[in-house]
Design a protein around this motif. Sequence first.
Motif, short mmCIF file in Angstrom:
data_model
loop_
_atom_site.label_atom_id
_atom_site.label_comp_id
_atom_site.label_asym_id
_atom_site.label_seq_id
_atom_site.Cartn_x
_atom_site.Cartn_y
_atom_site.Cartn_z
N TRP A 35 0.76 -1.09 0.09
CA TRP A 35 -0.01 0.11 0.09
C TRP A 35 0.74 1.23 -0.19
CZ3 TRP A 35 0.14 3.41 4.14
CH2 TRP A 35 0.64 2.98 5.28
N THR A 55 0.27 4.44 -2.56
CA THR A 55 0.24 5.70 -2.29
C THR A 55 0.77 6.70 -3.14
OG1 THR A 55 -0.56 5.06 0.12
CG2 THR A 55 0.31 7.28 -0.39
N ALA A 74 -4.27 2.81 0.77
CA ALA A 74 -3.19 3.84 -0.25
C ALA A 74 -4.37 5.00 -0.53
CB ALA A 74 -2.77 3.10 -1.41
N VAL A 104 -4.85 7.25 2.43
CA VAL A 104 -3.77 8.01 2.66
C VAL A 104 -3.49 9.26 1.57
CG1 VAL A 104 -1.48 8.03 3.01
CG2 VAL A 104 -2.72 6.38 4.09
N ALA A 105 -3.28 8.82 0.44
CA ALA A 105 -3.16 9.70 -0.65
C ALA A 105 -4.33 10.93 -0.58
CB ALA A 105 -3.39 9.03 -2.14
#
Length: 199
Positions: A97, A101, A140, A143-144
């Motif tokens: 992940w 990201t 991912a 968070v992105a």
Amino acid sequence: HTRSLCDWSSDVCSSDLATAAILAFQDRRPVRLRTASRRLDGLLVNRTRADGPVEDHLTVLAAEDLATNAPTFVVVNYQGHPTVQIQLGNDDVSRDWPGETTDWIEKKLPGAVGLFFMGSSGDLNVRPEFESVERCREPARTVAEAVFDLLAGARNLGSDLSVAADRREATLPTRRYDRAAVERELDRKSTRLNSSHTV
């Protein structure tokens, strides 16, 4: 986890890393640095203690080219071991992940390089509910998206910057293994060692 890849081919890794550093140094340019941080909860779990501590701060550092204002790199600092793909049975070398990201970041910000620092991961894993084919992409993406929100309000660090370092020692509680846990880990590692998997 890609430690085994560099163990397997340390000369190649060392040469590639040195080349990358030289090329980056030759391509250096003035940039504007911006940063922001906030908590991002709901993704991580302490894998050794049910009510153990979880560090869930997300920090970003972005550089923008002074001449064009275009982003040149985005550093993401967040915790959590990259073990989602391993839990899904992909024991080969994987970016997991954190790699996904940086893919999201580089797709949304063409020309920028995404870098992921794994922070104080210690006993932290991504929550087990994300270890499924249906949900393995969520960490991912989450968070992105938080990174993009932070970048929208990131503060300028200015030009009067200095670098500092500090060192402290701390005694932390450790997990106590029982015999059954050690035997399970030994069996898992032996299975990987005797298979065609690379890690």
